[in-house]
Design an enzyme around this catalytic site. Structure first.
Site: not given
Ligand code: NDP
Length: 447
Positions: A127, A167, A112
């Site tokens: 974070k 996140d 970050q």
């Molecule tokens: P969400 O919780 O909205 O979505 C996460 C998605 O990833 C879900 O579909 C989830 O599936 C899947 N997932 C999570 N953990 C695992 C795992 N261990 N194995 C397989 N699938 C997994 O999170 P975000 O979309 O907000 O975040 C996704 C990524 O983006 C992260 O790395 C986050 O740090 C990064 N990010 C997010 C930002 C934001 O603004 N939200 C900003 C910058 C980066 P399931 O529901 O089945 O767990």
């Protein structure tokens, strides 16, 4: 390869943070890029500047007790790592997922720092999170957990101190509960203390969309550089959460076609193009599983329980789920199937081996700290709106986001060129981000 002058720094990090594999991985990747900087500007290695960047300014670990719907007391662990405040208040999301531990929070906080620096906005790096698992929990349980989490966290944050956001596992609902508790505890409507808020109480338009949209804007610039665009490109997007959903929406708007997405249960493949309205209904409204997509669609759509999304042939790949979800084997499969661009919507979803494979094969690779910076950048725009008690239109906010992503792209390309590694977005992002933070730290003396 890490420059021999930087090797002792890595050794100290490994020793001092034993067992924190993801943090080691993130530090190693940045140090690999910095050899070229200190060869040209040895002063950046003075006064233990790089050692100081690798050591968080503050790490907070706390107990989060709460009562579930069966009247049982549950205990989770909460974390906030305030990594670097040279450029502004600590800024970075909060993650609720059972895999969260101090090493994960430190890797995310470290990334970050450079991401926030690249955005060009006045925000430091931090974070937080908890090993709380929101899956299957009722709304009331989520609320009680968020309130208990904030009972401790509120002492450590503030609009000029540390500004958390969402996140994995933390969206508008959780931010609302946390903001409510912060407001009650402090007796202040301090809108700028959290970002990702609902629109009616100080949120920004386009914040929800920003990370996914931003990643796709970044790739549009990469494609422009390669003399092409999104038109008719086959795309694969892992995950189906916040980042994935809005990346898919923007890919569609730019004329690309998304044929697969996933969640931690499995992968859906829809050759007609993923029906985003259906995904949103399942994920945003029902909080369901991606397998329900295949049930609703019937023939024409395939669901692979536990399947590997990187086996689906595509031109452009967007890992948007979680760290280390795409390894060397997956990279080989993607390369064999003709991928030309890989952009990290998630944080560090590609293993170092995968990145090496992409770069060796001439696949353009965008690291998360550059490609997914649109989320935090728009959070900073939310802070700006809160500070001026203003609320911008969606169009104005998205325009600023697009401009910021274009600037980050150009700064990566220019820096990579300047340091003799054309098209190496990893090197460009690491060096450009580092220089900004390092210059501020040098100006402030040894603190
Ligand atoms: P969400 O919780 O909205 O979505 C996460 C998605 O990833 C879900 O579909 C989830 O599936 C899947 N997932 C999570 N953990 C695992 C795992 N261990 N194995 C397989 N699938 C997994 O999170 P975000 O979309 O907000 O975040 C996704 C990524 O983006 C992260 O790395 C986050 O740090 C990064 N990010 C997010 C930002 C934001 O603004 N939200 C900003 C910058 C980066 P399931 O529901 O089945 O767990």
């Amino acid at each position: 390869m890490i420059d021999e002058k930087l090797q002792p720094i890595l050794s100290t990090v490994l020793h001092r943070n034993a067992g924190e594999a993801e943090f080691h991985q993130a530090v190693r990747e940045v140090l690999e890029s910095l050899g070229r900087v200190i060869a040209r500007h040895p002063e950046y290695a003075d006064e233990a500047l790089i050692e100081r960047i690798c050591e968080p300014e503050r790490q907070i670990i706390f107990r989060v007790p709460w009562i579930d719907d069966n009247d049982q007391v549950q205990i989770n662990r909460g974390f906030r790592v305030q990594f670097n405040s040279a450029l502004g208040p600590y800024k970075g999301g909060v993650r609720f997922h059972p895999s969260v531990n101090i090493g994960i929070v430190k890797f995310l906080g470290f990334e970050q720092i450079f991401k926030n620096a690249l955005s060009g906005l006045p925000i430091g790096g931090g974070k937080g999170g908890s090993d709380f698992d929101p899956k299957g929990r009722s709304d009331r349980e989520i609320m009680r957990f968020c309130q208990s989490f904030m009972v401790e966290l509120h002492r450590h944050i503030g609009e000029y101190v540390d500004v958390p956001a969402g996140d994995i596992g933390v969206g508008a609902r959780e931010i609302g509960y946390m903001f409510g508790m912060y407001k009650r505890l402090n007796n202040r409507f301090e809108a700028g203390v959290l970002t990702g808020k609902g629109l009616v109480y100080g949120g920004s338009r386009a914040r929800k969309e920003a990370t996914g949209f931003g990643t796709v804007y970044f790739v549009r610039s990469m494609l422009e550089n390669m003399g092409t665009d999104f038109e008719d490109k086959r795309c694969v997007v892992s995950g189906s959460g916040n980042v994935a959903i809005y990346a898919m929406q923007k890919i569609n708007a730019f004329g690309g076609k998304v044929v697969a997405c996933s969640d931690s249960g499995g992968v859906i493949i829809d050759e007609d193009g993923i029906d985003l309205d259906l995904v949103r209904e399942i994920k945003e409204e029902r909080r369901g599983r991606i397998s329900e997509y295949a049930e609703a669609k019937g023939a024409g759509c395939t669901y692979k329980h536990g399947g590997n999304i990187w086996d689906v042939p595509c031109d452009l790949a967007f890992p948007c789920a979680t760290q280390n979800e795409l390894d060397g084997r997956d990279a080989k499969a993607l390369i064999k199937n003709g991928v030309t661009v890989v952009a990290e919507g998630a944080n560090m979803p590609c293993t170092p081996e995968a990145v090496k494979q992409f770069q060796a094969a001439g696949v353009r690779f965008a690291p998360g700290k550059a490609a997914n910076a649109g989320g935090v950048a728009t959070s900073a725009l939310e802070m700006q709106q809160n500070a001026s008690r203003d609320s911008w239109s969606f169009e104005k906010t998205e325009e600023r986001l697009a401009e910021i992503m274009g600037n980050i792209h150009d700064s990566c390309v220019q820096t990579a060129d300047e340091y003799g590694a054309p098209d190496d977005y990893v090197l460009g992002a690491n060096i450009a981000g580092f220089l900004r933070v390092a210059d501020a730290m040098r100006a402030m003396g040894v603190i």
